[in-house]
Design a protein around this motif. Structure first.
Motif, PDB file in Angstrom:
ATOM      1  N   LEU A 100       0.704  -1.328  -0.012  1.00  0.00           N
ATOM      2  CA  LEU A 100       0.078  -0.121  -0.090  1.00  0.00           C
ATOM      3  C   LEU A 100       0.830   1.228  -0.127  1.00  0.00           C
ATOM      4  CD1 LEU A 100      -2.787   1.212   0.327  1.00  0.00           C
ATOM      5  CD2 LEU A 100      -2.551   1.121   2.805  1.00  0.00           C
ATOM      6  N   LEU A 101       1.820   1.440   0.953  1.00  0.00           N
ATOM      7  CA  LEU A 101       2.736   2.418   0.996  1.00  0.00           C
ATOM      8  C   LEU A 101       3.627   2.621  -0.475  1.00  0.00           C
ATOM      9  CD1 LEU A 101       4.026   2.343   4.583  1.00  0.00           C
ATOM     10  CD2 LEU A 101       2.363   3.964   3.701  1.00  0.00           C
ATOM     11  N   THR A 102       3.981   1.497  -0.950  1.00  0.00           N
ATOM     12  CA  THR A 102       4.786   1.752  -2.185  1.00  0.00           C
ATOM     13  C   THR A 102       3.641   2.140  -3.282  1.00  0.00           C
ATOM     14  OG1 THR A 102       6.045  -0.160  -1.485  1.00  0.00           O
ATOM     15  CG2 THR A 102       6.200   0.547  -3.840  1.00  0.00           C
ATOM     16  N   ALA A 103       2.584   1.776  -3.284  1.00  0.00           N
ATOM     17  CA  ALA A 103       1.533   2.047  -4.346  1.00  0.00           C
ATOM     18  C   ALA A 103       1.245   3.640  -4.210  1.00  0.00           C
ATOM     19  CB  ALA A 103       0.220   1.462  -4.082  1.00  0.00           C
ATOM     20  N   ILE A 104       1.160   4.214  -2.882  1.00  0.00           N
ATOM     21  CA  ILE A 104       0.961   5.593  -2.742  1.00  0.00           C
ATOM     22  C   ILE A 104       2.083   6.234  -3.174  1.00  0.00           C
ATOM     23  CG2 ILE A 104       0.768   7.251  -1.024  1.00  0.00           C
ATOM     24  CD1 ILE A 104      -0.975   5.069   0.552  1.00  0.00           C
ATOM     25  N   GLY A 105       3.247   5.828  -2.793  1.00  0.00           N
ATOM     26  CA  GLY A 105       4.604   6.415  -3.259  1.00  0.00           C
ATOM     27  C   GLY A 105       4.910   6.539  -4.752  1.00  0.00           C
ATOM     28  N   GLU A 106       4.570   5.525  -5.446  1.00  0.00           N
ATOM     29  CA  GLU A 106       4.704   5.380  -7.046  1.00  0.00           C
ATOM     30  C   GLU A 106       3.469   6.432  -7.447  1.00  0.00           C
ATOM     31  OE1 GLU A 106       6.753   3.909  -9.399  1.00  0.00           O
ATOM     32  OE2 GLU A 106       8.057   3.922  -7.336  1.00  0.00           O
ATOM     33  N   GLY A 107       2.146   6.124  -6.890  1.00  0.00           N
ATOM     34  CA  GLY A 107       1.316   7.345  -7.337  1.00  0.00           C
ATOM     35  C   GLY A 107       1.441   8.906  -7.322  1.00  0.00           C
ATOM     36  N   LEU A 144      -2.315  -9.391   0.387  1.00  0.00           N
ATOM     37  CA  LEU A 144      -2.591  -8.874  -1.176  1.00  0.00           C
ATOM     38  C   LEU A 144      -4.022  -8.455  -1.049  1.00  0.00           C
ATOM     39  CD1 LEU A 144      -0.475 -10.593  -3.814  1.00  0.00           C
ATOM     40  CD2 LEU A 144      -0.065  -8.421  -2.910  1.00  0.00           C
ATOM     41  N   LEU A 145      -4.820  -9.428  -0.606  1.00  0.00           N
ATOM     42  CA  LEU A 145      -6.280  -9.166  -0.447  1.00  0.00           C
ATOM     43  C   LEU A 145      -6.611  -8.027   0.485  1.00  0.00           C
ATOM     44  CD1 LEU A 145      -9.160 -10.375  -1.171  1.00  0.00           C
ATOM     45  CD2 LEU A 145      -8.865 -11.971   0.990  1.00  0.00           C
ATOM     46  N   MET A 196      -8.458  -4.375  -0.695  1.00  0.00           N
ATOM     47  CA  MET A 196      -9.723  -3.870   0.214  1.00  0.00           C
ATOM     48  C   MET A 196      -9.269  -2.328   0.387  1.00  0.00           C
ATOM     49  SD  MET A 196     -10.671  -7.332   2.600  1.00  0.00           S
ATOM     50  CE  MET A 196     -11.681  -6.449   3.305  1.00  0.00           C
ATOM     51  N   LEU A 197      -8.032  -2.316   0.911  1.00  0.00           N
ATOM     52  CA  LEU A 197      -7.748  -1.053   1.605  1.00  0.00           C
ATOM     53  C   LEU A 197      -7.588   0.095   0.302  1.00  0.00           C
ATOM     54  CD1 LEU A 197      -4.857  -1.820   4.018  1.00  0.00           C
ATOM     55  CD2 LEU A 197      -6.957  -0.808   4.701  1.00  0.00           C
ATOM     56  N   LEU A 198      -7.065  -0.503  -0.717  1.00  0.00           N
ATOM     57  CA  LEU A 198      -6.933   0.472  -2.044  1.00  0.00           C
ATOM     58  C   LEU A 198      -8.438   0.899  -2.461  1.00  0.00           C
ATOM     59  CD1 LEU A 198      -4.136  -1.287  -4.052  1.00  0.00           C
ATOM     60  CD2 LEU A 198      -4.037   1.269  -2.851  1.00  0.00           C
ATOM     61  N   GLY A 199      -9.280  -0.032  -2.360  1.00  0.00           N
ATOM     62  CA  GLY A 199     -10.801   0.361  -2.888  1.00  0.00           C
ATOM     63  C   GLY A 199     -11.397   1.210  -1.758  1.00  0.00           C
ATOM     64  N   GLY A 200     -11.164   1.085  -0.502  1.00  0.00           N
ATOM     65  CA  GLY A 200     -11.520   1.966   0.493  1.00  0.00           C
ATOM     66  C   GLY A 200     -10.985   3.344   0.462  1.00  0.00           C
ATOM     67  N   LEU A 201      -9.668   3.443   0.074  1.00  0.00           N
ATOM     68  CA  LEU A 201      -9.054   4.807  -0.215  1.00  0.00           C
ATOM     69  C   LEU A 201      -9.543   5.362  -1.549  1.00  0.00           C
ATOM     70  CD1 LEU A 201      -5.354   4.205   0.934  1.00  0.00           C
ATOM     71  CD2 LEU A 201      -6.992   5.797   1.877  1.00  0.00           C
ATOM     72  N   HIS A 202      -9.955   4.736  -2.435  1.00  0.00           N
ATOM     73  CA  HIS A 202     -10.234   5.267  -4.001  1.00  0.00           C
ATOM     74  C   HIS A 202     -11.691   5.688  -3.536  1.00  0.00           C
ATOM     75  CE1 HIS A 202     -10.837   5.969  -7.991  1.00  0.00           C
ATOM     76  NE2 HIS A 202     -11.846   5.422  -8.164  1.00  0.00           N
ATOM     77  N   LEU A 203     -12.581   5.262  -2.836  1.00  0.00           N
ATOM     78  CA  LEU A 203     -13.956   5.608  -2.462  1.00  0.00           C
ATOM     79  C   LEU A 203     -13.914   6.869  -1.519  1.00  0.00           C
ATOM     80  CD1 LEU A 203     -15.912   2.380  -1.932  1.00  0.00           C
ATOM     81  CD2 LEU A 203     -15.982   3.875  -3.763  1.00  0.00           C
ATOM     82  N   LYS A 234      -9.232  11.615  -5.334  1.00  0.00           N
ATOM     83  CA  LYS A 234      -8.247  12.123  -5.880  1.00  0.00           C
ATOM     84  C   LYS A 234      -6.834  11.638  -5.777  1.00  0.00           C
ATOM     85  CE  LYS A 234     -10.948  16.286  -7.147  1.00  0.00           C
ATOM     86  NZ  LYS A 234     -10.960  17.635  -6.928  1.00  0.00           N
ATOM     87  N   MET A 235      -6.636  10.757  -4.550  1.00  0.00           N
ATOM     88  CA  MET A 235      -5.559  10.274  -4.169  1.00  0.00           C
ATOM     89  C   MET A 235      -4.543   9.510  -5.305  1.00  0.00           C
ATOM     90  SD  MET A 235      -4.384   7.984  -0.865  1.00  0.00           S
ATOM     91  CE  MET A 235      -4.289   9.266   0.277  1.00  0.00           C
ATOM     92  N   PRO A 236      -3.313  10.151  -5.730  1.00  0.00           N
ATOM     93  CA  PRO A 236      -2.757   9.208  -6.570  1.00  0.00           C
ATOM     94  C   PRO A 236      -2.224   7.843  -6.236  1.00  0.00           C
ATOM     95  CG  PRO A 236      -1.333  10.939  -5.831  1.00  0.00           C
ATOM     96  CD  PRO A 236      -2.524  11.099  -5.103  1.00  0.00           C
ATOM     97  N   LEU A 237      -2.645   6.787  -6.747  1.00  0.00           N
ATOM     98  CA  LEU A 237      -2.321   5.490  -6.392  1.00  0.00           C
ATOM     99  C   LEU A 237      -1.989   4.945  -7.515  1.00  0.00           C
ATOM    100  CD1 LEU A 237      -5.388   4.632  -4.061  1.00  0.00           C
ATOM    101  CD2 LEU A 237      -3.090   5.094  -3.325  1.00  0.00           C
TER     102      LEU A 237
END
Length: 399
Positions: free
Chosen positions: A38-45, A339-340, A344-351, A355-358
């Motif tokens: 999750l943190l890497t996805a946020i950093g890359e986003g 990963l599961l 779920m966390l990425l879906g919740g953050l997106h909702l 506008k958060m870059p992921l």
């Protein structure tokens, strides 16, 4: 001799027979994997968002700032021997392979229309600003070239600024007051959104010579030079340096190419992404300690079983493989659960924060599973080695 099928059965049975302990170990690894991913996805986003924000102005652009900057920083904050002028901009326009030259001054002023007043950013620019920065117009036209050495007092509004001042009415032809000067609105820009916290839709654009008077400046904050494919940014930077050095008599300016800026940003943001991912790695360390603990306990509890396996012909290498396989299976299952949880966390953050870059890439998923397997092997290595070294007679007698 221990058969592969029997080894797999023993490994799976050992995990299933202690469901609560195995589940807690899985959760330790899962939380670690989820944190790293999750943190890497946020950093890359974030990295992609920043690079895209700067790239929207094009890659064939060179910026010149007043003042000589040796070790980075903002070029206009340093005092220069001689300020950059509109005459410098016109001289740069004569260089070969130039498509556009944009002198820029930026400030802040009260913008008024009838009884409405708001404080906003004002950019004084040349008539080629929209072309150079790849901005499009929603209404009207952009600022025209100067006539007889003086630009007409025209203004172009950002989309949000236009809505706040005029609502649904057309602003074309209307008079507004910026500071103490009246300007006639001749255009409205298309929506551009924000760039690093700066809202491009709340800007009023006026001619650069009027901005000099409005903000009482003696020189420009920046000159942007856009070039065609007939040259490179490095070659053009050398020609700009030579021309301005000749005009100023000294190198009292800083030249920044888009390539240099993007490369520097990429290095900085890449390091930031690694640092963010490393923070999540602390959670993985906790998961590894959990596997080490459970495998050490398992070896102590299954001493008699290890002795029996050795007595019926299992070699030390096969016993080592059994316990390593158990640790690896635990960590892989934890990785899959992680990963599961990440999904779920990425879906919740997106909702919650659309506008958060992921940026979750397939390589992250494969890397996470590989990392969980490596953690299982490393954490289970010492207990497995201890089990493999037990003498069958001593193991049976100890039980």
């Amino acid at each position: 001799m221990l058969r592969l099928r029997d080894g797999l059965y023993l490994t799976s049975t050992a995990i299933v027979s202690r469901p609560l302990r195995s589940l807690l170990t899985l959760l330790g690894v899962a939380i670690g994997i989820a944190a790293v991913t999750l943190l890497t996805a946020i950093g890359e986003g974030l990295r992609s968002y920043v690079l895209d924000s700067f790239s929207q102005f094009g890659t064939r652009i060179v910026a010149v700032h007043p003042g000589k900057t040796q070790t980075g920083g903002m070029g206009g904050l340093l005092g220069s021997v001689r300020p950059l002028t509109r005459a410098d901009a016109e001289a740069l326009r004569q260089l070969r392979h130039i498509e556009a030259v944009v002198p820029v001054i930026q400030g802040n002023a009260d913008i008024k229309y009838r009884q409405l007043t708001r404080r906003g950013d004002v950019i004084g620019g040349g008539y080629q600003l929209a072309e150079a920065w790849r901005f499009k117009l929603a209404l009207g036209s952009f600022l025209p070239p100067a006539r007889d050495g003086r630009s007409p007092p025209y203004a172009v509004l950002g989309a949000k600024l236009q809505r706040e001042l005029f609502g649904s009415d057309s602003p074309l032809g209307e008079l507004i007051r910026i500071g103490d000067t009246r300007f006639r609105v001749i255009g409205v820009m298309e929506e551009k959104g924000q760039m690093l916290g700066f809202d491009l839709d709340e800007v009023a654009y006026i001619p650069v010579d009027w901005a000099e008077s409005l903000f009482n400046r003696e020189g420009l904050m920046e000159i942007d030079v856009v070039f065609n494919s007939g040259t490179s940014s490095a070659a053009l930077a050398r020609r700009i340096k030579s021309l301005l050095h000749e005009r100023h008599g000294a190198e009292d300016f800083t030249i920044t190419t888009q390539d240099d800026m993007l490369a520097s940003l990429d290095r900085i943001l890449g390091t930031l992404s690694i640092a963010i991912g490393a923070l999540g790695g602390i959670s993985l360390l906790v998961g590894a300690v959990g596997i080490l603990t459970i495998m050490t306990t398992t070896v102590a509890e299954r001493t008699a079983e290890i002795g029996l396996l050795r007595a019926i012909g299992a070699s030390p290498r096969q016993v080592l493989g059994l316990f390593l396989a158990e640790a690896t299976l635990l960590s892989l299952a934890g990785g899959a659960l992680g990963l599961l949880l990440t999904g779920m966390l990425l879906g919740g953050l997106h909702l919650a924060l659309p506008k958060m870059p992921l940026a979750l890439q397939p390589a992250f998923i494969a890397g996470s599973l590989l990392l969980s397997a490596v953690i299982g092997i490393l954490a289970g290595l010492a207990p497995a080695h201890k089990a493999a070294q037990l003498h069958p007679v001593d193991a049976l007698r100890g039980e």
